[in-house]
Design a protein around this motif. Structure first.
Motif, PDB file in Angstrom:
ATOM      1  N   ASN A 122      53.778  36.460  40.849  1.00 20.23           N
ATOM      2  CA  ASN A 122      55.075  35.137  41.066  1.00 20.23           C
ATOM      3  C   ASN A 122      56.329  35.929  40.507  1.00 20.23           C
ATOM      4  O   ASN A 122      56.563  34.740  40.534  1.00 20.23           O
ATOM      5  N   TRP A 124      59.514  37.185  42.872  1.00 21.50           N
ATOM      6  CA  TRP A 124      59.768  37.641  44.396  1.00 21.50           C
ATOM      7  C   TRP A 124      60.914  38.347  44.228  1.00 21.50           C
ATOM      8  O   TRP A 124      62.158  37.813  43.735  1.00 21.50           O
ATOM      9  N   CYS A 135      57.892  32.338  41.440  1.00 21.84           N
ATOM     10  CA  CYS A 135      57.161  31.873  42.860  1.00 21.84           C
ATOM     11  C   CYS A 135      56.413  31.304  42.776  1.00 21.84           C
ATOM     12  O   CYS A 135      55.724  31.153  41.700  1.00 21.84           O
ATOM     13  N   SER A 136      56.148  30.447  43.551  1.00 24.22           N
ATOM     14  CA  SER A 136      54.793  29.386  43.582  1.00 24.22           C
ATOM     15  C   SER A 136      54.078  29.751  45.515  1.00 24.22           C
ATOM     16  O   SER A 136      54.537  29.648  45.889  1.00 24.22           O
ATOM     17  N   GLU A 137      53.141  30.442  44.958  1.00 23.13           N
ATOM     18  CA  GLU A 137      52.033  30.582  46.252  1.00 23.13           C
ATOM     19  C   GLU A 137      51.023  29.613  45.923  1.00 23.13           C
ATOM     20  O   GLU A 137      50.168  29.121  45.565  1.00 23.13           O
ATOM     21  N   HIS A 139      46.932  28.664  48.028  1.00 19.97           N
ATOM     22  CA  HIS A 139      46.134  29.809  48.465  1.00 19.97           C
ATOM     23  C   HIS A 139      45.206  28.507  49.076  1.00 19.97           C
ATOM     24  O   HIS A 139      44.949  26.940  48.750  1.00 19.97           O
ATOM     25  N   HIS A 156      47.413  36.055  42.455  1.00 14.80           N
ATOM     26  CA  HIS A 156      48.567  36.708  43.812  1.00 14.80           C
ATOM     27  C   HIS A 156      48.706  38.482  43.836  1.00 14.80           C
ATOM     28  O   HIS A 156      48.379  38.769  44.931  1.00 14.80           O
ATOM     29  N   GLU A 165      46.284  33.496  50.655  1.00 15.70           N
ATOM     30  CA  GLU A 165      47.039  33.034  50.448  1.00 15.70           C
ATOM     31  C   GLU A 165      48.171  32.918  52.173  1.00 15.70           C
ATOM     32  O   GLU A 165      47.906  33.578  52.999  1.00 15.70           O
ATOM     33  N   TRP A 167      50.888  30.423  52.110  1.00 18.30           N
ATOM     34  CA  TRP A 167      52.358  29.748  51.680  1.00 18.30           C
ATOM     35  C   TRP A 167      53.131  30.334  50.250  1.00 18.30           C
ATOM     36  O   TRP A 167      52.412  30.845  48.832  1.00 18.30           O
ATOM     37  N   ASN A 168      54.446  31.009  50.339  1.00 17.61           N
ATOM     38  CA  ASN A 168      54.879  30.833  49.597  1.00 17.61           C
ATOM     39  C   ASN A 168      56.138  30.937  49.394  1.00 17.61           C
ATOM     40  O   ASN A 168      57.560  30.818  50.183  1.00 17.61           O
ATOM     41  N   THR A 192      61.329  29.555  51.067  1.00 17.10           N
ATOM     42  CA  THR A 192      59.751  29.588  51.405  1.00 17.10           C
ATOM     43  C   THR A 192      59.461  31.093  52.884  1.00 17.10           C
ATOM     44  O   THR A 192      60.152  31.075  53.911  1.00 17.10           O
TER      45      THR A 192
END
Length: 862
Positions: A122, A124, A135-137, A139, A156, A165, A167-168, A192
């Motif tokens: 998390n 990047w 970052c925020s993923e 899921h 992660h 997952e 979208w990041n 993103t």
């Protein structure tokens, strides 16, 4: 994100602060390499489409999270209770937005990562240096049936297959430095990334990306070729998925102008295609098939990418040719492998026998042999393992890995220090750029200007002042010197005392080691100091030659496309003062008529003396106006175009003539292959072209004198008459007999310098090279396994060495034997392990050369 790196660091400004994009991506190497995972998992690919949205100092975490949630749940209608999120361990802001504002249950929010302890979950980073941040993923919950235990949470590392997952959201806050420090960026941004294939699998409610309609038609095409039913497909899903993924990657690479080769992007293409072919063979398909699966890719994707359909024939042709070439590689490699396996096993071959089924005491093929097959013939080690298993033989994978590592270490030796030095210099250049700003280029308007010295470097160290002589680098606030780029070499010249006094610095090259910074490299001639003004004077004559060649390159490009076809686009170029070269995709040589047509077209534009003008405009406007843009180049939002009135329009930052007539003469000097499907044209202009043509005419005169004719026009008839005389002489000599010993007798006299290795070392005065080569074949037929070294006894003596396949696998190399022989013959030579040739100047050294070959075999003990 590479194209936005300078925007994120604040070094470049765009007319917008928000952006949305979709991009084809190829991921086969580097930090984010998924190549070995492709086909094994439901989500990894070599080629995929990345969807993204960007903020450059505009919106940040709150907006990015809210808008992502809105798009997924309200537009794409993904159930909110099927979504979870991860955040960086100490990113409380992101956590609170998800928990308090979005209302995501806390058991579906997971914290991961500790960058200080080396855990970059998390967090990047695009590379070892550059923009980075937490970052925020987001899921997707595939369902409890995919869960692997009670602790299955959004993760992660994707250890639990329940969570996918999709979208990041990366919050770019920091700039990672080479020394390990991390400093805040000048503005907070958002980057993103959402994979289209994963999103499609969620929306279409299928188990894997490979079950979406992006892939299923490719599977169907392959199933039809193989006659597989659904059960057979499921049993062989891994290979099917590899073939489908790689077919997409290969199709787009070829469409984007990449040709198969042994280096760079061409090698990436070749590696992907060959892996797919290997999996086709694992499915039982020995006939070509990649053009069929590529055609399925084109049919799926042509709606979004129409250029695939317009290039259909070219794409399929390149793929057919490369697959056929690999089939020959497999055939050659197979014969060598079987020769190496023969002494190890007397078992009958069992097709499909698995390596894991072999007993512990099975015979072992040395890893060095497997590596040599891979290195010399491009034979995949996985195929070596599978084929060896069919003969009941294991492969020493550890030995193979060690041999591969040893080769890599040899290639890396000497480069680590250089890479470290370059990284250090890069930091220095970046620091200079931050302090003094971008170098202003004045060279479009002239070749001389007064400018302030803003930095001085020697051996990676900055100085305020330098005196004396020696290599150094100078940075000016502004410069008329062109920094190498776009194929054009850097300018030469001098830095003088202001007003044209004595020379302070001789400029021998000009580079742009980082975007925006021009560095003058050369030799100090006196004293130079930061802050003082100097007169920068470019070598105007050299610049004029470069300008002629650069404008001529544009004319050549357009003429090539007009004569050969639109696919003959630029794949590389060099614009130097003495010549130009232009690389383009084509799988054949230019015909004589095509070469003449190209030269005539360029010369016609030169004679018309068309105006050459430049314009600065938006990239979109330039492309809309028909400007040629190239796959290799990076373009900003604003670009410079070069127009030859009524003829060509290209994006280009180089220096050019103001009218086509300034080019003067133009002549193509060569057209040759530089790799599979890629050609290189070289040409000359101006007085260089005039000198070249004078030399060619003088050569014709010398040929005429040698032939004894009074004019060049009579030379062809005289050559034809001499050829007739030569043929008659050869006929008579053949009728009289050659006087050579019988090949069978020469083979029977072979020695055995090493047990199991027969050597024929023989020399004779042959009538022709053809007779020499034919004699080798006769000896080989009589000898069978062994080494043949046959010398051509003449004023310019030659030697030809050939090694049978089973000895090549043992490590005997014809190339190395020839090199040993050439020492005594005072010459040079080389070649492949199975066949090599050399030419010398000392015919008396032939006996010693033969002795050297025998000694080399004995020393190697092969």
């Amino acid at each position: 994100m590479v194209q936005f790196k300078d925007v994120l660091t604040g070094r470049e400004r765009r007319s917008y602060v928000r952006a949305t994009d979709y991009q084809r991506c190829l991921r086969v190497a580097g930090k984010h390499n998924d190549f070995e995972e492709v086909g094994r998992t439901p989500r990894h690919h070599t080629m995929f489409e990345m969807l993204g949205n960007w903020s450059f100092g505009d919106y940040f975490k709150r907006e990015a999270i809210h808008w992502a949630w809105e798009l997924l749940t309200e537009v794409f209608k993904i159930p909110a209770d099927r979504l979870g999120a991860t955040v960086y361990t100490d990113d409380d802001d992101a956590y609170k937005i998800w928990a308090d504002e979005i209302g995501l249950p806390k058991d579906r929010i997971a914290r991961w990562g500790n960058i200080a302890k080396g855990d970059d979950a998390n967090f990047w980073r695009m590379a070892e240096t550059g923009p980075c941040g937490p970052c925020s993923e987001i899921h997707f919950d595939r369902g409890p049936e995919f869960s692997e235990g009670p602790d299955c949470v959004p993760d992660h590392s994707h250890t639990c297959p329940r969570w996918l997952e999709i979208w990041n959201l990366v919050f770019m806050e920091f700039d990672q430095r080479a020394d390990g420090t991390r400093v805040p960026l000048p503005m907070k941004s958002v980057d993103t990334g959402m994979g289209l294939e994963r999103l499609t699998s969620v929306i279409q409610q299928v188990k894997t990306n490979y079950d979406t309609d992006l892939f299923t038609p490719i599977h169907a095409a392959m199933r039809q070729l193989l006659g597989h039913d659904p059960e057979s497909f499921e049993a062989e899903r891994f290979s099917y998925q590899v073939i489908a993924d790689h077919s997409r990657a290969v199709t787009f690479l070829v469409a984007d102008g990449v040709a198969p080769s042994n280096e760079g992007r061409g090698y990436v293409l070749r590696r992907i295609l060959r892996r797919a072919v290997r999996h086709g063979r694992l499915l039982g398909r020995t006939e070509p098939f990649m053009d069929v699966t590529a055609a399925a890719v084109i049919d799926i994707m042509k709606g979004a990418y129409p250029y695939l359909d317009t290039q259909r024939e070219k794409i399929l042709k390149v793929i057919r040719q490369e697959e056929a070439q690999f089939a020959r590689t497999l055939e050659t490699g197979t014969s060598h492998l079987e020769a190496a396996l023969a002494p190890l096993s007397a078992q009958e071959r069992v097709i499909g026998r698995l390596p894991d089924s072999l007993p512990d005491n099975a015979p072992v093929l040395a890893g060095e042999v497997a590596f040599r097959l891979h290195d010399t013939y491009g034979f995949p080690v996985d195929l070596t393992v599978d084929m060896a298993a069919e003969y009941g033989v294991r492969v020493d994978r550890g030995g193979f890995a060690a041999a591969m590592a040893e080769q890599k270490e040899r290639s890396r030796k000497g480069t680590k220090a250089e890479l470290s030095r370059q990284a250090g210099l890069g930091e220095i250049y970046q620091d200079i750029l931050r302090r003094v700003g971008e170098t202003k280029f004045l060279g479009y308007d002239g070749t001389e200007a007064n400018a302030k010295v803003v930095a001085i470097l020697r051996d990676g160290t900055e100085y305020q002042e330098l005196t004396g002589h020696g290599a150094a680098e100078i940075v000016l606030a502004a410069t008329p010197f062109y920094g190498e780029g776009g194929g054009q070499v850097g300018d030469h010249g001098e830095l003088m005392e202001q007003g044209g006094g004595s020379t302070l610095f001789k400029v021998e090259d000009t580079q742009k080691p980082i975007a925006g910074l021009f560095v003058h490299r050369g030799t100090l001639q006196g004293r130079i100091k930061v802050g003082e003004m100097v007169t920068a004077r470019v070598d105007a004559d050299r610049r004029a030659r470069i300008m002629r060649n650069h404008t001529a390159t544009h004319l050549l490009h357009r003429a090539l496309r007009n004569v050969v076809g639109p696919d003959a686009h630029q794949a590389g170029s060099l614009v130097a003062p003495d010549y130009l070269r232009f690389d383009y995709p084509l799988d054949r040589a230019l015909t004589a008529d095509e070469k003449r047509a190209i030269e005539d077209e360029v010369r016609g534009v030169v004679r018309l003396n068309r105006p050459v003008t430049t314009t600065i405009q938006a990239m979109a406007d330039a492309v809309a106006a028909g400007a040629d843009a190239f796959f290799d180049e990076k373009y900003g939002e604003t670009v410079r175009t070069v127009r030859v009135e009524g003829y060509s329009l290209e994006l280009c930052g180089g220096t050019h003539c103001t009218a086509s007539g300034q080019i003067g003469s133009f002549v193509i000097t060569s057209d040759r292959s530089i790799g599979a499907g890629t050609r290189r044209v070289e040409a000359m202009t101006g007085d260089g072209a005039d000198a070249y043509l004078r030399e060619r005419l003088a050569l014709l005169d010398r040929v005429s004198d040698t032939l004894g004719v009074t004019s060049v026009d009579a030379a062809p008839d005289r050559v034809a008459a001499l050829q007739d005389e030569l043929r008659e002489m050869k006929r008579r000599l053949k009728a009289a007999g050659t006087g050579l010993a019988k090949a069978s007798e020469v083979a029977a006299a072979a020695t055995e310098p090493v047990p199991g290795v027969k050597l024929v070392a023989h020399s004779a005065a042959f009538d022709s090279p053809d007779q020499w080569k034919a004699y080798v074949k006769e000896i080989r037929a009589a000898l069978g396994s062994g080494v043949i070294a046959l010398a051509y006894d003449a004023d310019a003596p030659q030697i030809f060495v050939t090694v049978s396949p089973e000895l090549v696998v043992r490590g005997v190399s014809a190339g190395e034997l020839v090199k040993a022989a050439m020492v005594s013959m005072a010459g040079r030579g080389g070649g492949r392990p199975e066949m090599a040739q050399g030419m010398g100047t000392n015919r008396d050294g032939i006996p010693a050369a033969m002795a050297a070959i025998e000694a080399t075999l004995k020393a190697a003990g092969k």
